[in-house]
Scaffold this motif. Sequence first.
Motif, mmCIF file in Angstrom:
data_model
loop_
_atom_site.group_PDB
_atom_site.id
_atom_site.type_symbol
_atom_site.label_atom_id
_atom_site.label_comp_id
_atom_site.label_asym_id
_atom_site.label_seq_id
_atom_site.Cartn_x
_atom_site.Cartn_y
_atom_site.Cartn_z
ATOM 1 N N VAL A 39 0.849 -1.186 0.000
ATOM 2 C CA VAL A 39 0.000 0.000 0.000
ATOM 3 C C VAL A 39 0.884 1.235 0.000
ATOM 4 O O VAL A 39 1.802 1.360 0.818
ATOM 5 C CB VAL A 39 -0.942 0.013 1.220
ATOM 6 N N SER A 40 0.613 2.151 -0.904
ATOM 7 C CA SER A 40 1.443 3.340 -1.085
ATOM 8 C C SER A 40 1.268 4.337 0.056
ATOM 9 O O SER A 40 0.161 4.492 0.605
ATOM 10 C CB SER A 40 1.097 4.014 -2.410
ATOM 11 N N ILE A 41 2.347 5.037 0.351
ATOM 12 C CA ILE A 41 2.259 6.107 1.354
ATOM 13 C C ILE A 41 1.344 7.227 0.877
ATOM 14 O O ILE A 41 0.863 8.019 1.697
ATOM 15 C CB ILE A 41 3.655 6.662 1.709
ATOM 16 N N ALA A 86 4.161 13.484 -3.423
ATOM 17 C CA ALA A 86 5.534 13.576 -3.921
ATOM 18 C C ALA A 86 5.842 14.964 -4.442
ATOM 19 O O ALA A 86 4.991 15.640 -5.021
ATOM 20 C CB ALA A 86 5.753 12.552 -5.033
ATOM 21 N N ASP A 87 7.066 15.389 -4.190
ATOM 22 C CA ASP A 87 7.663 16.535 -4.872
ATOM 23 C C ASP A 87 6.984 17.866 -4.572
ATOM 24 O O ASP A 87 7.172 18.840 -5.317
ATOM 25 C CB ASP A 87 7.676 16.317 -6.394
ATOM 26 N N PRO A 128 6.483 5.116 -3.691
ATOM 27 C CA PRO A 128 6.637 5.305 -5.136
ATOM 28 C C PRO A 128 7.814 6.220 -5.460
ATOM 29 O O PRO A 128 8.399 6.856 -4.582
ATOM 30 C CB PRO A 128 5.307 5.964 -5.546
ATOM 31 N N ALA A 129 8.120 6.291 -6.744
ATOM 32 C CA ALA A 129 9.131 7.234 -7.189
ATOM 33 C C ALA A 129 8.698 8.646 -6.819
ATOM 34 O O ALA A 129 7.537 9.014 -6.950
ATOM 35 C CB ALA A 129 9.339 7.114 -8.696
ATOM 36 N N GLY A 130 9.643 9.415 -6.328
ATOM 37 C CA GLY A 130 9.358 10.790 -5.949
ATOM 38 C C GLY A 130 10.262 11.245 -4.826
ATOM 39 O O GLY A 130 11.029 10.464 -4.245
ATOM 40 N N TRP A 156 17.584 5.493 -6.725
ATOM 41 C CA TRP A 156 17.599 6.729 -7.501
ATOM 42 C C TRP A 156 16.209 7.358 -7.612
ATOM 43 O O TRP A 156 16.086 8.521 -8.004
ATOM 44 C CB TRP A 156 18.126 6.468 -8.910
ATOM 45 N N HIS A 157 15.169 6.605 -7.312
ATOM 46 C CA HIS A 157 13.808 7.058 -7.608
ATOM 47 C C HIS A 157 13.001 7.430 -6.370
ATOM 48 O O HIS A 157 12.245 8.406 -6.401
ATOM 49 C CB HIS A 157 13.069 5.974 -8.385
#
Length: 639
Positions: A230-232, A239-240, A267-269, A304-305
């Motif tokens: 489950v995503s934060i 993100a960002d 996730p990426a961010g 890196w992501h």
Amino acid sequence: MKWKKSRGRLLTGASLAGLMAVALLPATSTAAPSEPAPSEPASAAPAEAAAERGASLPFVEYEAEAGVFEGTLVEADAERTFGHTNFGTESSGRASVRLDATGEFVEFTSVNVTNSIVVRNSIPDAPGGGGQEASLSLYADGEFVQKLTLSSRHSWLYGNTDDPEGLTNTPQGDARRLFDESHALLEDSYPAGTTFRLQRDADDTADFYYVDLIDLEEVAAPLPRPAGCVSITEFGAVADDGLDDTAAIQAAVTADQEGEIDCVWVPAGQWRQEQKILTDDPLDRGPHNQVGIRDVTLRGAGMWHSRFYTLTPPHEAGGINHPHEGNFGFDIDANTRISDIAIFGSGTIRGGDGGAEGGVGLNGRFGEGTRIANVWIEHANVGVWVGRDHSNIPELWGPGDGVEFSGMRIRNTYADGINFTNGTRNSQVTDSHFRTTGDDALAVWASRYVADPGTDIGHDNTFANNTIQLPWRANGIAVYGGYGNTIENNVISDTMNYPGIMLATDHDPLPFSGQTLIANNELHRCGGAFWGEAQEFGAITLFAAAQDIPGVTIRDTDIHDSTYDGIQFKTGGGAVPDAQITNVTIDRSNHGSGILAMGGARGNATLTDVTITNSAEGDIHIEPGSPFTIDGAPAARAG
């Protein structure tokens, strides 16, 4: 002197230069969240490669001075003097390139595909301290790519003391920790054979630029969210956006810990974090008596992501929930899996300026079942501190047991990289990269702050297949007490002042016993002078400060270009009995001996198939007054 130098050679991680490494690239993973599988190499290495030295790294490292450049070649003085604003000493390979004038550059041709760049560099501090930013221009095959943002915010510590707590961010005459790193993901991927240039253009306005080395890496696409994670973002993180995501991250971790979700997905961010992630203590036992997380799995899209970052230096944050270990990272108690993320702190100091500390990326009891893989940590006081004092909530105390770290990337710290303490046992760090740590890059400290000092002794820990560069204070790898600990298949280069490898009984450890194994390691330009330049350390130093160090085996090891001695038995109150040194090559001890027993050293060593060449002060030197004995002569030299 200004130079325009012809292109130098590329050196592999296992070469004598010990400076560059090539590895397979990471692949994605979709393993079930109950057993997280971090990104792995795309294909398995042959079985015989298991004994190769150093980490299998996904980047190639290029030395600035080995390329084509127009600028000033800066090299260390003969004794690699440290602590007096010595750029050459603090450079990888003890050389870098300074760019002063518009149009000056460093240029090199890649041997690998890349879509990212890391530049180890130095630009001036701000006049009043605190650092500044400046751009440097990146070109590929003559075409402008982008501006790189360089920063001196986390470098430039001042003072003429070797006590790290005595250094300051306030500018004065002598400075150290001069370099930091800048990194960027590029919009395009560039094939092998691309000519890259770092150039000072007219709008690149720092007073000077030192370019030391460049890493090029083909970074894989972000990993997909594993099924069941489950995503934060489901807990409110965005993100960002520059806003603090701590509450959302903490809520997601707590939900996993309480069994409400199977694992946490990052996730990426860019995710801002201004509080340590831990477990709320209903008894509120104070900031130095925290409860860590347990039974948690947290996975990211790749180092890196998926990046956690902190804007506020810990000593300036105020009101944080974990003042001793800082306002970023995770406090871990047991059975926690973390993989494929980055943690960037905002530390700027260690101890000086009012007892300030730079925070710890991962800290806690760690317990059993904890695995950390592919985590990038920078700008912390300590990257990872495994173990808590028994007095810190005794009912929760338990040593790290079977803790595993792999694929770590720890750089630019003010103290240790990873330290196993407080009875940590059966644990390991493998296939990891450390650069510019401010104390030991790797250490076992068998401290006394345990439940039972008679049994809770740090033992059977392993540091294997790691690459360590440029510790700016203390050792590449150190073991303080314990038994059954192993240092194997590592490459260590360019220590500023201390050994590449040290066994010691300072810091009041529990005793050494059994065997401590140092095997198949490679050391380049290690050792140095410290403590007011009054003490000179060998590339490998055995320091029986107050207790004996029995059971030492050093074998199958190559020691090159040491600043002082190759192997040194240091004066202390204890002895080093029956050390076994087998199949060891020591070449070029610049200001010392191949093997030295100092005047107060006690014990004995046996040499078997040891080759010593080009030592400034003799192959073997036992100083007058020392009862130390050495059996066996160096092997006959070819020619």
